[in-house]
Design a protein around this motif. Structure first.
Motif, PDB file in Angstrom:
ATOM      1  N   PHE A  14      42.227  48.444  43.376  1.00  0.00           N
ATOM      2  CA  PHE A  14      40.676  48.158  43.082  1.00  0.00           C
ATOM      3  C   PHE A  14      40.348  47.231  41.872  1.00  0.00           C
ATOM      4  O   PHE A  14      39.594  46.427  41.788  1.00  0.00           O
ATOM      5  CB  PHE A  14      39.904  49.597  42.891  1.00  0.00           C
ATOM      6  N   ILE A  15      41.154  47.598  40.601  1.00  0.00           N
ATOM      7  CA  ILE A  15      40.843  46.836  39.554  1.00  0.00           C
ATOM      8  C   ILE A  15      41.451  45.227  39.805  1.00  0.00           C
ATOM      9  O   ILE A  15      40.716  44.383  39.362  1.00  0.00           O
ATOM     10  CB  ILE A  15      41.526  47.472  38.304  1.00  0.00           C
ATOM     11  N   VAL A  16      42.524  45.075  40.427  1.00  0.00           N
ATOM     12  CA  VAL A  16      42.993  43.867  40.836  1.00  0.00           C
ATOM     13  C   VAL A  16      42.127  43.147  41.712  1.00  0.00           C
ATOM     14  O   VAL A  16      41.908  42.023  41.541  1.00  0.00           O
ATOM     15  CB  VAL A  16      44.524  43.776  41.358  1.00  0.00           C
ATOM     16  N   ALA A  17      41.515  43.807  42.698  1.00  0.00           N
ATOM     17  CA  ALA A  17      40.653  43.110  43.804  1.00  0.00           C
ATOM     18  C   ALA A  17      39.228  42.908  42.827  1.00  0.00           C
ATOM     19  O   ALA A  17      38.654  41.848  43.100  1.00  0.00           O
ATOM     20  CB  ALA A  17      40.585  44.027  44.669  1.00  0.00           C
ATOM     21  N   LEU A  18      38.904  43.596  41.924  1.00  0.00           N
ATOM     22  CA  LEU A  18      37.742  43.407  41.348  1.00  0.00           C
ATOM     23  C   LEU A  18      37.730  42.083  40.319  1.00  0.00           C
ATOM     24  O   LEU A  18      36.944  41.293  40.286  1.00  0.00           O
ATOM     25  CB  LEU A  18      37.168  44.515  40.469  1.00  0.00           C
ATOM     26  N   MET A  19      38.814  42.127  39.619  1.00  0.00           N
ATOM     27  CA  MET A  19      39.221  40.635  38.683  1.00  0.00           C
ATOM     28  C   MET A  19      39.399  39.493  39.657  1.00  0.00           C
ATOM     29  O   MET A  19      38.769  38.537  39.213  1.00  0.00           O
ATOM     30  CB  MET A  19      40.533  40.887  38.116  1.00  0.00           C
ATOM     31  N   ALA A  20      39.944  39.720  40.867  1.00  0.00           N
ATOM     32  CA  ALA A  20      40.051  38.549  41.675  1.00  0.00           C
ATOM     33  C   ALA A  20      38.875  38.003  42.415  1.00  0.00           C
ATOM     34  O   ALA A  20      38.588  36.848  42.513  1.00  0.00           O
ATOM     35  CB  ALA A  20      41.097  38.730  42.802  1.00  0.00           C
ATOM     36  N   PHE A  21      37.783  38.999  42.488  1.00  0.00           N
ATOM     37  CA  PHE A  21      36.821  38.663  43.600  1.00  0.00           C
ATOM     38  C   PHE A  21      35.438  38.655  42.715  1.00  0.00           C
ATOM     39  O   PHE A  21      34.466  38.597  43.192  1.00  0.00           O
ATOM     40  CB  PHE A  21      36.746  39.369  44.678  1.00  0.00           C
ATOM     41  N   ILE A  22      35.462  38.743  41.268  1.00  0.00           N
ATOM     42  CA  ILE A  22      34.239  38.817  40.385  1.00  0.00           C
ATOM     43  C   ILE A  22      33.635  37.241  40.630  1.00  0.00           C
ATOM     44  O   ILE A  22      34.399  36.170  40.679  1.00  0.00           O
ATOM     45  CB  ILE A  22      34.867  39.257  39.158  1.00  0.00           C
ATOM     46  N   PRO A  23      32.417  37.279  40.683  1.00  0.00           N
ATOM     47  CA  PRO A  23      31.763  35.832  41.031  1.00  0.00           C
ATOM     48  C   PRO A  23      31.783  35.115  39.437  1.00  0.00           C
ATOM     49  O   PRO A  23      31.035  35.236  38.585  1.00  0.00           O
ATOM     50  CB  PRO A  23      30.341  36.307  41.554  1.00  0.00           C
ATOM     51  N   LYS A  24      33.008  34.379  39.255  1.00  0.00           N
ATOM     52  CA  LYS A  24      33.192  33.841  37.954  1.00  0.00           C
ATOM     53  C   LYS A  24      32.110  32.564  37.522  1.00  0.00           C
ATOM     54  O   LYS A  24      31.627  32.448  36.503  1.00  0.00           O
ATOM     55  CB  LYS A  24      34.393  33.182  37.932  1.00  0.00           C
TER      56      LYS A  24
END
Length: 141
Positions: A14-24
Motif C-alpha cells: 500500500f505504501i509503495v503504491a501510494l508513493m507511485a500513484f500520488i498526483p505529483k
C-alpha cells in the motif's frame, strides 16, 4: 505468524503504491499556489512525471514582479521515508551580483523521516560548497 507477515506485506504494498500513484503534478501546483501568497511566481515551466519523481524544466522565477532567477531543472523525489528536491543550474538576477555570485550549479534539499526534526541542505556554486542543516523545532540554520 502468517497473518503478521501478510499484514506487513499488504502495508508495504500500500505504501509503495501510494508513493507511485500520488498526483505529483497536483502537489507541485499546490506548492506554486502557496508561493503566490508571498508574491513569488514561477512561470514557463514544463513538467514530466515519472514513477517516484517529478522533473520540472526551465523555470523563470519572479518575486514581487521582478525577474529573480532562472532554474534549468528541478527534480522532486517522493519516497515517503525520504523526500528531496534537487535544483540544477540556477542563474540569479544580475541585481544580486554585488552581494553574491549569480551562478549556482546545484542545490539539494532533503527531508527524511529517520531525522524528522531537520532538513538537510547542500549546494555547489561559484561561492564554493555549502552544507547546512535546518532545525525545525528551534528554526535555526
Amino acid at each position: 505468524m502468517k497473518k503478521v507477515a501478510k499484514f506487513f506485506a499488504y502495508t508495504l504494498f500500500f505504501i509503495v503504491a501510494l508513493m507511485a500513484f500520488i498526483p505529483k503534478a497536483s502537489v507541485y501546483y499546490l506548492a506554486e499556489k502557496n508561493l503566490k501568497t508571498f508574491d513569488i511566481v514561477v512561470s514557463k515551466e514544463s513538467l514530466v512525471e515519472s514513477l517516484f519523481s517529478l522533473d520540472v524544466k526551465n523555470l523563470d522565477i519572479s518575486a514581487k514582479g521582478v525577474e529573480s532567477a532562472y532554474v534549468n531543472s528541478v527534480t522532486f523525489t517522493f519516497l515517503g521515508l525520504y523526500n528531496g528536491m534537487t535544483f540544477k543550474q540556477i542563474k540569479l538576477s544580475s541585481i544580486v551580483e554585488a552581494y553574491l555570485p549569480s551562478k549556482i550549479k546545484l542545490v539539494t534539499v532533503e527531508y527524511s523521516l529517520l531525522h524528522p526534526l531537520s532538513i538537510e541542505i547542500g549546494s555547489l556554486g561559484e561561492f564554493g560548497i555549502l552544507n547546512a542543516r535546518f532545525d525545525l523545532l528551534e528554526l535555526k540554520l
